[in-house]
Design a protein around this motif. Sequence first.
Motif, short mmCIF file in Angstrom:
data_model
loop_
_atom_site.label_atom_id
_atom_site.label_comp_id
_atom_site.label_asym_id
_atom_site.label_seq_id
_atom_site.Cartn_x
_atom_site.Cartn_y
_atom_site.Cartn_z
N ASP A 1 -18.24 25.64 6.71
CA ASP A 1 -19.23 25.22 7.71
C ASP A 1 -19.06 25.89 9.07
OD1 ASP A 1 -20.67 23.54 6.02
OD2 ASP A 1 -19.32 21.85 6.40
N THR A 2 -18.20 26.89 9.16
CA THR A 2 -18.02 27.59 10.43
C THR A 2 -19.30 28.33 10.81
OG1 THR A 2 -15.64 27.90 10.08
CG2 THR A 2 -16.71 29.37 11.65
N LEU A 3 -19.71 28.16 12.06
CA LEU A 3 -20.86 28.89 12.60
C LEU A 3 -20.32 30.02 13.47
CD1 LEU A 3 -23.92 29.19 13.14
CD2 LEU A 3 -23.62 27.59 15.05
N ILE A 4 -20.74 31.24 13.17
CA ILE A 4 -20.34 32.41 13.95
C ILE A 4 -21.57 32.86 14.73
CG2 ILE A 4 -19.49 34.79 13.85
CD1 ILE A 4 -18.28 33.99 11.06
N ILE A 5 -21.41 33.00 16.04
CA ILE A 5 -22.52 33.42 16.91
C ILE A 5 -22.12 34.72 17.59
CG2 ILE A 5 -24.03 32.80 18.82
CD1 ILE A 5 -23.05 29.83 18.29
N ILE A 6 -22.97 35.72 17.47
CA ILE A 6 -22.70 37.01 18.09
C ILE A 6 -23.78 37.30 19.12
CG2 ILE A 6 -22.41 39.49 17.72
CD1 ILE A 6 -21.66 38.79 14.80
N GLU A 7 -23.34 37.60 20.35
CA GLU A 7 -24.26 38.10 21.36
C GLU A 7 -24.19 39.61 21.29
OE1 GLU A 7 -24.85 37.82 26.17
OE2 GLU A 7 -24.42 35.97 25.06
N ALA A 8 -25.34 40.25 21.08
CA ALA A 8 -25.38 41.70 20.86
C ALA A 8 -26.62 42.29 21.52
CB ALA A 8 -25.40 41.99 19.36
N SER A 9 -26.63 43.60 21.64
CA SER A 9 -27.83 44.27 22.13
C SER A 9 -28.95 44.08 21.11
CB SER A 9 -27.57 45.76 22.36
OG SER A 9 -27.42 46.44 21.13
N LYS A 10 -30.18 44.21 21.55
CA LYS A 10 -31.32 44.07 20.64
C LYS A 10 -31.28 45.12 19.53
CE LYS A 10 -35.43 43.47 22.40
NZ LYS A 10 -36.61 43.40 23.27
N GLU A 11 -30.67 46.26 19.81
CA GLU A 11 -30.65 47.36 18.85
C GLU A 11 -29.56 47.21 17.78
OE1 GLU A 11 -32.43 48.02 22.50
OE2 GLU A 11 -30.28 47.95 22.32
N THR A 12 -28.64 46.29 17.96
CA THR A 12 -27.52 46.16 17.02
C THR A 12 -28.04 45.79 15.64
OG1 THR A 12 -26.04 45.51 18.81
CG2 THR A 12 -25.33 45.01 16.57
N ASP A 13 -27.61 46.56 14.66
CA ASP A 13 -28.03 46.37 13.27
C ASP A 13 -26.96 45.60 12.51
OD1 ASP A 13 -29.25 46.60 10.81
OD2 ASP A 13 -28.85 48.75 10.60
N LYS B 1 -30.07 32.70 11.50
CA LYS B 1 -31.05 32.64 12.58
C LYS B 1 -30.77 33.77 13.56
CE LYS B 1 -31.37 28.55 14.26
NZ LYS B 1 -31.21 27.31 15.01
N GLU B 2 -31.83 34.25 14.21
CA GLU B 2 -31.70 35.20 15.31
C GLU B 2 -32.57 34.72 16.45
OE1 GLU B 2 -31.05 39.90 14.61
OE2 GLU B 2 -32.79 39.06 13.62
N LYS B 3 -32.04 34.79 17.66
CA LYS B 3 -32.81 34.47 18.85
C LYS B 3 -32.81 35.71 19.71
CE LYS B 3 -34.87 32.04 22.06
NZ LYS B 3 -36.29 31.94 22.05
N ILE B 4 -33.99 36.30 19.90
CA ILE B 4 -34.10 37.56 20.64
C ILE B 4 -34.60 37.29 22.05
CG2 ILE B 4 -35.21 39.83 20.68
CD1 ILE B 4 -35.28 39.64 17.59
N TYR B 5 -33.92 37.89 23.02
CA TYR B 5 -34.28 37.78 24.43
C TYR B 5 -34.80 39.14 24.90
CZ TYR B 5 -31.08 33.87 23.68
OH TYR B 5 -30.46 32.75 23.18
N LYS C 1 -29.64 39.66 22.08
CA LYS C 1 -29.98 38.65 21.08
C LYS C 1 -28.73 37.87 20.70
CE LYS C 1 -29.56 41.98 17.24
NZ LYS C 1 -30.28 42.63 16.16
N HIS C 2 -28.96 36.69 20.15
CA HIS C 2 -27.90 35.89 19.53
C HIS C 2 -28.16 35.89 18.04
CE1 HIS C 2 -27.02 33.73 23.50
NE2 HIS C 2 -25.95 34.43 23.16
N VAL C 3 -27.15 36.22 17.27
CA VAL C 3 -27.24 36.23 15.81
C VAL C 3 -26.32 35.12 15.31
CG1 VAL C 3 -26.94 37.61 13.74
CG2 VAL C 3 -27.67 38.71 15.86
#
Length: 187
Positions: free
Chosen positions: A144-156, A169-173, A177-179
């Motif tokens: 149940d671990t949730l991993i959240i990555i803050e990355a550039s919008k271009e990160t693949d 889920k992805e949240k794009i700013y 973005k947060h992945v």
Amino acid sequence: MRVIAGKAKRIQLRTIEGLETRPTTDRIKETLFNMVNNRLLDCDFLDLFSGSGAIGIEALSRGAGSAVFVENNKNAMECIKHNLNVTRLADRGKILLMDAVSAIRALEVQGRVFDIIFMDPPYNHLYEQQVLNALRNSGIVYCDTLIIIEASKETDFDYLEESPFHIIKEKIYKTNKHVFIEPIQSA
């Protein structure tokens, strides 16, 4: 920059000078924590590439049981210490002055397990891929671990197709973005 909500609400946080870190804006931080608020109470939180410690401190302020801050920049580490002290959350925070992959190995030896792992590595250097590879068979991650990555919008993140993790889920700013990633549940 300040703590947005919880026990340390409105307390101003120090950031390190220069361009070595990119503090997460209050608006993005608020959006992020609104998305994970139901998972925070008493959770064990790991803040990799901590910078000023603002994300882990926000988690503690909102009810996380503990937070480990990992940063390999000595100036940033001093900033985290200051921010934990000024928010009176130092008793629930632990600071590791080392790189993220070494910290994962050290935390495994200690038998630590985390409910939420957040990372905000320097953009476009593939550090998040290195960390996810280290987490691949790590004992600090459970089903149940949730991993959240803050990355550039271009990160693949296509490489996740060959990993034990998947994007939920992805949240794009505007600029980043947060992945949100979880381990794939085995049948």
